[in-house]
Design an enzyme around this catalytic site. Structure first.
Site, mmCIF file in Angstrom:
data_model
loop_
_atom_site.group_PDB
_atom_site.id
_atom_site.type_symbol
_atom_site.label_atom_id
_atom_site.label_comp_id
_atom_site.label_asym_id
_atom_site.label_seq_id
_atom_site.Cartn_x
_atom_site.Cartn_y
_atom_site.Cartn_z
ATOM 1 N N GLY A 170 -5.592 -0.607 -0.259
ATOM 2 C CA GLY A 170 -5.061 -0.714 -1.606
ATOM 3 C C GLY A 170 -3.591 -0.359 -1.737
ATOM 4 O O GLY A 170 -3.173 0.723 -1.355
ATOM 5 N N THR A 171 -2.810 -1.253 -2.309
ATOM 6 C CA THR A 171 -1.377 -1.058 -2.443
ATOM 7 C C THR A 171 -0.880 -1.589 -3.771
ATOM 8 O O THR A 171 -1.526 -2.400 -4.435
ATOM 9 C CB THR A 171 -0.610 -1.796 -1.326
ATOM 10 O OG1 THR A 171 -0.986 -3.173 -1.341
ATOM 11 C CG2 THR A 171 -0.917 -1.229 0.038
ATOM 12 N N THR A 172 0.313 -1.121 -4.143
ATOM 13 C CA THR A 172 1.040 -1.723 -5.250
ATOM 14 C C THR A 172 2.481 -1.889 -4.801
ATOM 15 O O THR A 172 2.898 -1.323 -3.781
ATOM 16 C CB THR A 172 0.934 -0.876 -6.522
ATOM 17 O OG1 THR A 172 1.436 -1.628 -7.645
ATOM 18 C CG2 THR A 172 1.707 0.429 -6.416
#
Length: 523
Positions: free
Chosen positions: A342-344
């Site tokens: 999970g990344t932004t």
């Protein structure tokens, strides 16, 4: 640094949440540069996007100050110095429910790697910022204290990782409402302890986290609750400043995340393959263009696998790629464990031509907050990609590799771009396709971002809604198992990008697949 900024600096920001964008815009309005703004957005993302960003995680910034060479800041997480005793660890599985499928993640204090986020925040500030840190954290502290209203996509992410958000009393106190239910869209997430922590860090600096009170809390938590980090892990953590990988693509300049991370080098690999094809074959959305992209993605997958399996492996693509770069990939990536979840992403450009592309991750979070600080700790050591032969076999004191690929580009006409994406192993194909849209098809940032995407992995070809109906049959004929998605989907990444044209016009686009937001400050 506290230098006096100019008033009302022009600029643009694209990121994963309107509140994150508003924080960057506020700092640009104060006269801050792109690096002040991206740091403000980073802090705000910890409050507005808590499943994806945290001071307990890490990331990368690809920075290009105006008229200077770019520099990559690696503030990703580090493996501990000591080998684990699995029987003594707080390390256990949970099931994340995506609605159509479930996935097992490992959480607990034993899954926490050495966080790099705070170190990155201050290293970047020391080198590139123009406003004091106390001003930069103000929007985020206000947002954390007053709360942010959850959107439908936030509610979806909360539901997916609900076992993590309910794992400990402190997490439940933060993410559950007064009725004991997980916060839902329309309700507000308030994080007053995170606000206090941001202000304390701004006043005392990174030492508070790595050697001071926060460090002592983290070490005590690990000792008492089955974790691995000790004083030396924190005190000896260092942000790595790396020379980015730069490649020429049909006369355009593309700059990306270098080894030991793998995402950027895989994008460069794919661009090298595409550069050998006639530009006419890359028609946007055409069957021939999709077939070429599928072949390139397939060869990139093979190169990635072979680089991990054997020294001196060569790709089966007619030696279209420079052997020296493949060897570099093998040598520099192969020995580092990898992370891809999970990344932004945050992209900022200002009117002076300063470019910032920052990618952030906290894994999914380990379910435990740093006591009394409101900071969710990462679960990077629970990543399956680290442990092909079983968990707890990672090399000690080693920077994790990542698929995250913050990237910059300068077109042959002089336009500047900053982009990046979340999306696990879809990051590289999402960024690749947006670069092709920008540089080959001359699309504007919004069109380049919103165009439907293809993702090839192994024997599967995923086609997003909006691609030609005949594409699935054509790729099936090439031997792929095709999966048709009816519309835009967060599976295909979330590319947030900004641009400064050769004549000085600013633009930005947040990817609608992941609730993206964008703001342009014209004056």
């Amino acid at each position: 640094m506290g230098k006096e900024g100019q008033r009302q600096r022009r600029g643009a920001v694209a990121c994963g949440h309107p509140a994150t964008a508003a924080a960057a815009d506020e700092i640009l309005a104060e006269g801050g540069n792109a690096f002040d703004a991206v740091l403000a957005a980073f802090c705000a993302a910890c409050a507005a996007e808590p499943v994806l960003a945290s001071l307990g995680g890490g990331g990368f910034l690809l920075a290009q100050p105006a008229n200077r060479e770019p520099l990559l800041y690696d503030f990703f997480v580090q493996t501990p110095k000591q080998r684990p005793d699995p029987a003594a660890l707080d390390f256990y599985p949970i099931l994340a429910d995506f609605g159509t499928a479930t996935q097992e993640f490992q959480i607990g204090v034993g899954a926490v790697a050495v966080p790099g986020a705070v170190g990155g925040l201050f290293a970047i500030h020391d080198d590139l910022a123009s406003l004091p840190m106390t001003r930069i954290v103000e929007p985020a502290a206000r947002l954390a204290r007053e709360g942010v209203e959850l959107r439908p996509i936030d509610g979806y992410l909360f539901d997916v990782v609900s076992p993590i958000l309910k794992a400990t009393p402190e997490a439940r106190g933060l993410f559950l409402n007064d009725e004991g239910r997980l916060l839902a869209p329309g309700e507000r997430l308030r994080q007053p302890r995170l606000a206090d922590s941001l202000e304390a860090l701004a006043g005392e600096g990174a030492r508070l986290f790595y050697e001071g009170d926060f460090a002592r809390r983290l070490v005590r938590l690990c000792r008492e609750s089955g974790g691995l980090l000790d004083e030396a892990d924190l005190a000896e953590y260092r942000v790595e400043r790396r020379k980015p990988f730069v490649c020429d693509y049909r006369g355009h300049r593309v700059t990306t995340n270098p080894p030991p991370s793998c995402g950027g080098i895989l994008i460069a690999f794919a661009l090298a393959l595409l550069s050998k094809a006639e530009p006419a074959r890359l028609g946007a959305g055409t069957l021939e263009g999709l077939d070429l992209l599928a072949r390139v993605m397939s060869q990139t997958n093979k190169a990635r696998i072979e680089a991990h399996l054997a020294e001196g492996a060569e790709i089966a693509a007619g030696r279209l790629f420079e052997p020296a770069l493949l060897k570099r990939y093998q040598d520099e990536v192969g020995g580092h464990p990898g992370f891809s979840r999970g990344t932004t992403h945050i992209s900022v450009v200002d009117g002076d031509g300063n470019l910032a592309a920052m990618s952030l991750s906290n894994g999914e979070g380990c379910g435990t907050l740093l006591p009394g600080c409101g900071i969710m700790l990462n679960n990077m050591l629970g990543e399956e990609d680290l442990n092909h032969g079983g968990f707890h076999r990672w090399p000690e004191d080693c920077r994790l590799s990542s698929m995250m690929a913050p990237s910059l580009a300068t077109s042959d006409e002089g336009a500047l771009y900053a982009i990046g994406s979340g999306g696990s192993n879809r990051i590289r194909t999402a960024v690749l396709q947006v670069l092709v849209n920008l540089l080959d098809h001359r699309m504007d940032m919004a069109a380049a971002t919103e165009a439907p995407r293809l993702h090839v992995e192994g024997e599967s070809a995923n086609l997003e809604g909006g691609l030609p109906e005949a594409a699935a049959a054509a790729l099936s004929g090439q031997g792929y198992r095709t999966i048709a998605w009816p519309r835009h989907n967060l599976f295909f990444g979330g590319v947030h990008g900004v641009a400064l044209s050769a004549d000085g016009a600013l633009s930005a686009a947040g990817d609608p697949r992941r609730g993206g937001a964008a703001l342009v400050r014209a004056a």
